[in-house]
Design a protein around this motif. Structure first.
Motif, PDB file in Angstrom:
ATOM      1  N   UNK A 148      -5.482 -16.290  27.312  1.00  0.00           N
ATOM      2  CA  UNK A 148      -4.809 -15.042  27.698  1.00  0.00           C
ATOM      3  C   UNK A 148      -5.052 -14.808  29.182  1.00  0.00           C
ATOM      4  N   UNK A 149      -4.473 -13.740  29.705  1.00  0.00           N
ATOM      5  CA  UNK A 149      -4.655 -13.421  31.120  1.00  0.00           C
ATOM      6  C   UNK A 149      -6.130 -13.133  31.412  1.00  0.00           C
ATOM      7  N   UNK A 150      -6.871 -12.665  30.400  1.00  0.00           N
ATOM      8  CA  UNK A 150      -8.297 -12.399  30.591  1.00  0.00           C
ATOM      9  C   UNK A 150      -9.017 -13.694  30.989  1.00  0.00           C
ATOM     10  N   UNK A 151      -8.684 -14.780  30.280  1.00  0.00           N
ATOM     11  CA  UNK A 151      -9.298 -16.083  30.590  1.00  0.00           C
ATOM     12  C   UNK A 151      -8.937 -16.534  32.005  1.00  0.00           C
ATOM     13  N   UNK A 152      -7.676 -16.279  32.380  1.00  0.00           N
ATOM     14  CA  UNK A 152      -7.220 -16.644  33.736  1.00  0.00           C
ATOM     15  C   UNK A 152      -8.024 -15.887  34.794  1.00  0.00           C
ATOM     16  N   UNK A 195     -10.893 -14.467  34.492  1.00  0.00           N
ATOM     17  CA  UNK A 195     -12.303 -14.865  34.448  1.00  0.00           C
ATOM     18  C   UNK A 195     -12.496 -16.213  35.152  1.00  0.00           C
ATOM     19  N   UNK A 196     -11.633 -17.172  34.831  1.00  0.00           N
ATOM     20  CA  UNK A 196     -11.764 -18.511  35.401  1.00  0.00           C
ATOM     21  C   UNK A 196     -11.584 -18.498  36.917  1.00  0.00           C
ATOM     22  N   UNK A 197     -10.683 -17.642  37.400  1.00  0.00           N
ATOM     23  CA  UNK A 197     -10.408 -17.617  38.841  1.00  0.00           C
ATOM     24  C   UNK A 197     -11.435 -16.764  39.603  1.00  0.00           C
ATOM     25  N   UNK A 198     -12.305 -16.073  38.876  1.00  0.00           N
ATOM     26  CA  UNK A 198     -13.403 -15.362  39.546  1.00  0.00           C
ATOM     27  C   UNK A 198     -13.111 -13.916  39.925  1.00  0.00           C
ATOM     28  N   UNK A 199     -12.097 -13.302  39.293  1.00  0.00           N
ATOM     29  CA  UNK A 199     -11.775 -11.909  39.651  1.00  0.00           C
ATOM     30  C   UNK A 199     -12.713 -10.893  39.008  1.00  0.00           C
ATOM     31  N   UNK A 240     -10.596  -8.239  25.671  1.00  0.00           N
ATOM     32  CA  UNK A 240     -10.111  -9.607  25.456  1.00  0.00           C
ATOM     33  C   UNK A 240      -9.062  -9.632  24.351  1.00  0.00           C
ATOM     34  N   UNK A 241      -9.376  -8.964  23.249  1.00  0.00           N
ATOM     35  CA  UNK A 241      -8.475  -8.943  22.098  1.00  0.00           C
ATOM     36  C   UNK A 241      -7.174  -8.220  22.435  1.00  0.00           C
ATOM     37  N   UNK A 250      -0.858 -11.550  38.364  1.00  0.00           N
ATOM     38  CA  UNK A 250      -1.286 -12.360  37.212  1.00  0.00           C
ATOM     39  C   UNK A 250      -1.024 -11.599  35.904  1.00  0.00           C
ATOM     40  N   UNK A 251      -1.350 -10.312  35.892  1.00  0.00           N
ATOM     41  CA  UNK A 251      -1.151  -9.493  34.678  1.00  0.00           C
ATOM     42  C   UNK A 251       0.334  -9.402  34.336  1.00  0.00           C
ATOM     43  N   UNK A 252       1.162  -9.149  35.364  1.00  0.00           N
ATOM     44  CA  UNK A 252       2.595  -8.985  35.104  1.00  0.00           C
ATOM     45  C   UNK A 252       3.220 -10.291  34.609  1.00  0.00           C
ATOM     46  N   UNK A 253       2.776 -11.407  35.158  1.00  0.00           N
ATOM     47  CA  UNK A 253       3.306 -12.714  34.736  1.00  0.00           C
ATOM     48  C   UNK A 253       3.032 -12.987  33.256  1.00  0.00           C
TER      49      UNK A 253
END
Length: 406
Positions: A3-7, A9-13, A24-25, A58-61
């Motif tokens: 999900x966008x949450x993982x994105x 998190x992975x990108x460091x925001x 997350x859910x 990122x959220x809108x995408x």
């Protein structure tokens, strides 16, 4: 499925979240409305805001709806967060002008068509509040003891916190409540310096509406030494090309520290993370390739591909001793203005903010004119210092300006 949450998190925001598992859910299963607040205290957004715009994008995408909340009402008070001094108050006209400028800049990353994103001004509800009603409805839910432990107030208490600023947290909490009621907004996001204010809004909605609400803060854009990025000797790095030219903007990112390249690529570009890691792992002089990619990608997002190409070409031409000066920041002087000292010229053309700054630069051996080092701070500038009516100034290793005779 990621999900966008993982994105994020992975990108460091992500820095802090109020209810991690629930958020997350929620982001995985639903399309939500979220907001980020922007105080219209200048007529352009700057690099610090850029990170928040990237989060919105990122959220809108991923199908979530952003609200860019303009603090037209709160800007009339001033946010004490991260400030040791009280902010100056703006007029309604100044605030409106600034808000109009913001929308153009947001539109580079966020799609406002068909209600896919909203831009809302909190002046619409804050400026007509009845004070007694507001205190009865909202003030009753805020504990002064708890407010005083908030980081944003602690710093100001040492110098003196005005009651005006003390109201800020109530107003920001009320903003979230209003957006929740009007637009079903369930998540407030912001820089980590907003944590206390965000918590107050989450808490207020849960008390008033008996509904879940959430908060998330992002990493602030700092370099490896912990200093805020986006500042130069001339002040902030703005997203408006009239305040920071595309060339200067490109050069800023081209010159970031080696240790900051990977972080900036992750936070400020849409490059896939495996490419970000590959570029970030480059060593020695090869890291310059990563910096060029960073500068190009960031300039493309904010100023267009065409401007990024021009800035890149100009930087390479200068580096190779070529003659393409079209994108180098240029100031013009009249012939009769010559005959002054180099320090005066640099201040008059706004290349440097003060004579003290110019003198320091010369003392440190950091100023060259047409590739010749300047050693005399009283050096008088005449027409002889210009080649075909043009003079190339270099500050440090890579900051170029040009002065032309009108």
């Amino acid at each position: 499925m990621a999900s966008v949450y993982d994105t994020l998190l992975e990108r460091g925001y992500i820095k802090q979240v109020t209810h991690e598992e629930e958020i997350k859910e929620l982001l995985e299963k639903e399309k939500i409305t979220f907001y980020i607040g922007f105080d219209p205290t200048a007529d352009s957004l700057h690099v610090g805001h850029f990170l928040q715009m990237m989060v919105m994008a990122h959220m809108q995408r991923e199908g979530h709806r952003p609200i860019a909340l303009l603090g037209g009402g709160t800007a009339m008070i001033g946010d004490p967060s991260g400030k040791t001094d009280m902010r100056k108050m703006l007029t309604k006209e100044q605030i409106q002008h600034n808000a109009d400028s913001f929308k153009k800049q947001f539109a580079k990353l966020i799609d406002f068509n068909d209600g896919k994103a909203l831009m809302v001004n909190n002046a619409d509800w804050l400026l007509n509040l009845n004070y007694v009603e507001f205190l009865r409805e909202i003030g009753v839910h805020f504990s002064v003891n708890r407010m005083l432990t908030a980081e944003c107030y602690k710093q100001r208490l040492e110098k003196g916190l005005t009651f005006l600023e003390f109201n800020y947290m109530l107003m920001q909490g009320y903003d979230f409540l209003e957006l929740n009621r009007k637009y079903g907004c369930v998540l407030e996001m912001g820089g980590d310096d907003q944590w206390s204010n965000i918590l107050s809004g989450v808490d207020l909605i849960r008390r008033k509406e008996s509904k879940p609400a959430f908060g998330m803060t992002f990493t602030l854009l700092t370099n490896s030494e912990g200093k805020k990025m986006g500042k130069t000797e001339n002040g902030a790095v703005w997203l408006d090309k009239d305040k920071t030219s595309p060339y200067e903007f490109y050069q800023y990112w081209r010159n970031v520290g080696d240790a900051d390249v990977e972080k900036c690529l992750a936070l400020l570009t849409f490059l896939p993370m495996d490419e970000v890691k590959r570029l970030g792992a480059l060593q020695g002089s090869e890291i310059n390739e990563a910096k060029k990619v960073l500068a190009y990608e960031v300039t493309k997002i904010i100023h267009s591909e065409e401007e990024a190409e021009k800035a890149k070409a100009a930087a390479e031409a200068l580096f190779a001793g070529g003659q393409d000066m079209s994108s180098v920041p240029t100031a013009a002087v009249k012939k009769e203005e010559l005959g002054c000292s180099i320090t005066e010229l640099l201040v008059n053309t706004k290349i440097l903010p003060s004579k003290g700054e110019a003198k320091r630069l010369i003392q440190q051996g950091g100023l060259t004119i047409n590739d010749e080092k300047v050693t005399d701070m009283n050096m008088i500038i005449t027409e002889e210092n210009f080649n075909d009516g043009s003079m190339l100034i270099r500050r440090g290793k890579k900051n170029y300006n040009r002065i032309v005779i009108e």
